[in-house]
Design a protein around this motif. Structure first.
Motif, PDB file in Angstrom:
ATOM      1  N   LEU A 184       0.821  -1.217   0.000  1.00 34.59           N
ATOM      2  CA  LEU A 184       0.000   0.000   0.000  1.00 34.59           C
ATOM      3  C   LEU A 184       0.849   1.259   0.000  1.00 34.59           C
ATOM      4  O   LEU A 184       0.503   2.253  -0.645  1.00 34.59           O
ATOM      5  CB  LEU A 184      -0.935  -0.019   1.212  1.00 34.59           C
ATOM      6  N   GLY A 185       1.963   1.237   0.720  1.00 40.34           N
ATOM      7  CA  GLY A 185       2.841   2.396   0.748  1.00 40.34           C
ATOM      8  C   GLY A 185       3.460   2.672  -0.606  1.00 40.34           C
ATOM      9  O   GLY A 185       3.598   3.831  -1.019  1.00 40.34           O
TER      10      GLY A 185
ATOM     11  N   LEU B 267      -4.243  13.616  -1.513  1.00 40.27           N
ATOM     12  CA  LEU B 267      -3.445  12.476  -1.072  1.00 40.27           C
ATOM     13  C   LEU B 267      -2.261  12.940  -0.223  1.00 40.27           C
ATOM     14  O   LEU B 267      -1.939  12.330   0.801  1.00 40.27           O
ATOM     15  CB  LEU B 267      -2.946  11.699  -2.289  1.00 40.27           C
ATOM     16  N   GLY B 268      -1.631  14.034  -0.645  1.00 41.90           N
ATOM     17  CA  GLY B 268      -0.517  14.580   0.115  1.00 41.90           C
ATOM     18  C   GLY B 268      -0.941  15.039   1.504  1.00 41.90           C
ATOM     19  O   GLY B 268      -0.207  14.854   2.480  1.00 41.90           O
ATOM     20  N   PHE B 269      -2.138  15.617   1.587  1.00 43.69           N
ATOM     21  CA  PHE B 269      -2.651  16.066   2.884  1.00 43.69           C
ATOM     22  C   PHE B 269      -2.866  14.885   3.821  1.00 43.69           C
ATOM     23  O   PHE B 269      -2.478  14.921   4.994  1.00 43.69           O
ATOM     24  CB  PHE B 269      -3.971  16.822   2.689  1.00 43.69           C
ATOM     25  N   VAL B 270      -3.474  13.820   3.298  1.00 43.29           N
ATOM     26  CA  VAL B 270      -3.714  12.619   4.108  1.00 43.29           C
ATOM     27  C   VAL B 270      -2.398  12.024   4.592  1.00 43.29           C
ATOM     28  O   VAL B 270      -2.258  11.634   5.759  1.00 43.29           O
ATOM     29  CB  VAL B 270      -4.519  11.576   3.304  1.00 43.29           C
ATOM     30  N   VAL B 271      -1.421  11.967   3.707  1.00 46.13           N
ATOM     31  CA  VAL B 271      -0.109  11.414   4.064  1.00 46.13           C
ATOM     32  C   VAL B 271       0.559  12.261   5.136  1.00 46.13           C
ATOM     33  O   VAL B 271       1.118  11.740   6.110  1.00 46.13           O
ATOM     34  CB  VAL B 271       0.794  11.314   2.814  1.00 46.13           C
TER      35      VAL B 271
ATOM     36  N   PRO C 103      -3.328  -0.510  13.298  1.00 45.18           N
ATOM     37  CA  PRO C 103      -2.683   0.801  13.460  1.00 45.18           C
ATOM     38  C   PRO C 103      -1.217   0.803  13.050  1.00 45.18           C
ATOM     39  O   PRO C 103      -0.706   1.828  12.591  1.00 45.18           O
ATOM     40  CB  PRO C 103      -2.838   1.102  14.959  1.00 45.18           C
ATOM     41  N   LEU C 104      -0.530  -0.333  13.216  1.00 47.74           N
ATOM     42  CA  LEU C 104       0.851  -0.407  12.758  1.00 47.74           C
ATOM     43  C   LEU C 104       0.920  -0.122  11.251  1.00 47.74           C
ATOM     44  O   LEU C 104       1.758   0.664  10.785  1.00 47.74           O
ATOM     45  CB  LEU C 104       1.435  -1.799  13.028  1.00 47.74           C
ATOM     46  N   THR C 105       0.024  -0.750  10.510  1.00 48.69           N
ATOM     47  CA  THR C 105       0.006  -0.567   9.061  1.00 48.69           C
ATOM     48  C   THR C 105      -0.436   0.843   8.680  1.00 48.69           C
ATOM     49  O   THR C 105       0.187   1.492   7.831  1.00 48.69           O
ATOM     50  CB  THR C 105      -0.937  -1.593   8.411  1.00 48.69           C
ATOM     51  N   VAL C 106      -1.496   1.311   9.312  1.00 49.91           N
ATOM     52  CA  VAL C 106      -2.014   2.655   9.013  1.00 49.91           C
ATOM     53  C   VAL C 106      -0.968   3.717   9.329  1.00 49.91           C
ATOM     54  O   VAL C 106      -0.816   4.702   8.599  1.00 49.91           O
ATOM     55  CB  VAL C 106      -3.311   2.919   9.808  1.00 49.91           C
ATOM     56  N   GLY C 107      -0.220   3.519  10.407  1.00 42.45           N
ATOM     57  CA  GLY C 107       0.797   4.489  10.771  1.00 42.45           C
ATOM     58  C   GLY C 107       2.026   4.443   9.888  1.00 42.45           C
ATOM     59  O   GLY C 107       2.679   5.460   9.657  1.00 42.45           O
ATOM     60  N   ALA C 108       2.341   3.258   9.349  1.00 39.68           N
ATOM     61  CA  ALA C 108       3.555   3.100   8.549  1.00 39.68           C
ATOM     62  C   ALA C 108       3.356   3.457   7.084  1.00 39.68           C
ATOM     63  O   ALA C 108       4.314   3.864   6.416  1.00 39.68           O
ATOM     64  CB  ALA C 108       4.059   1.659   8.663  1.00 39.68           C
ATOM     65  N   ILE C 109       2.152   3.316   6.558  1.00 36.12           N
ATOM     66  CA  ILE C 109       1.909   3.580   5.138  1.00 36.12           C
ATOM     67  C   ILE C 109       2.306   5.008   4.735  1.00 36.12           C
ATOM     68  O   ILE C 109       3.042   5.188   3.752  1.00 36.12           O
ATOM     69  CB  ILE C 109       0.443   3.284   4.766  1.00 36.12           C
TER      70      ILE C 109
END
Length: 218
Positions: free
Chosen positions: A31-32, A57-61, A96-102
């Motif tokens: 996903l990243g 997308l940049g804002f979300v990131v 949350p690990l995945t959501v935080g790392a993406i």
């Protein structure tokens, strides 16, 4: 607590730390990479320029990267429960690990892909390559050393994040160190946990460095 009592605690904790890290890494890598490539493609002058999508997308990131992991983990509990059916345990920690790392890895992917020589892309376009071929056979292929280095950094960050797994009922070496080493003043457990975490990080860094160097010479 004697060392004979400490050793049986370490293997399950190590296994849980590796399990959470590896599963989260797998999702993050896919996903990243997708998000990072989209950030580059949709910018002005990109292969698929769509500025509104790029800005959104940049804002979300950026928001995802700015949130402390402990807050993110608690804030998305409803989403975690929706995905895995529970809000506690190691399976719940992976979300949350995945959501935080993406978002973190997506920026590293964007940087790595951006460093690909524009002349290579221009040559591929002149030869009639499609956008998909340019992304998969040119951009991602040429950026492999940077992608591996970025993923190595991300994996090490994920290992650190797993230390907070206990907040939502997870386990692992970090939680073992906190529960026994800090709360129960068991210095041997704390020492063993720190040594194992450090060893895991060193091994990950070594593997990442070797893989990145080999890809750079291909």
């Amino acid at each position: 607590m004697t060392w004979h009592e400490v050793w049986p605690l370490l293997w399950p904790a190590t296994r849980d730390t590796l399990y959470m890290t590896l599963v989260a890494t797998a999702f993050t890598a896919v996903l990243g990479t997708l998000v990072g490539v989209l950030l580059l493609l949709t910018e002005r002058g990109g292969l698929m320029p769509v500025p509104p999508v790029n800005k959104g997308l940049g804002f979300v990131v950026n928001v995802g990267r700015s949130l402390p992991f402990i807050i993110l983990m608690i804030a998305i509990i409803p989403f975690t429960k929706l995905l895995v059916g529970t809000s506690i345990g190691n399976a719940a920690v992976i979300v949350p690990l995945t959501v935080g790392a993406i978002p973190f890895y997506a920026r590293l992917v964007e940087i790595a892909v951006r460093e690909v020589d524009p002349g290579v892309v221009s040559a591929a376009l002149a030869m009639g390559a499609s956008r998909r071929e340019i992304v998969t056979k040119v951009l991602l292929r040429e950026a492999r050393p940077g992608l591996v280095s970025g993923l190595t950094v991300t994996v090490i960050a994920l290992i650190g994040y797993t230390a907070m797994a206990g907040t939502i009922g997870g386990t692992g070496l970090g939680q073992l160190a906190i529960t026994y080493g800090y709360e129960r003043f068991e210095g041997k457990v704390m020492l063993a946990s720190v040594v194992l975490l450090t060893l895991i990080v060193l091994i990950v860094q070594l593997i990442g460095d070797v893989a990145s160097r080999r890809l750079a010479h291909k």
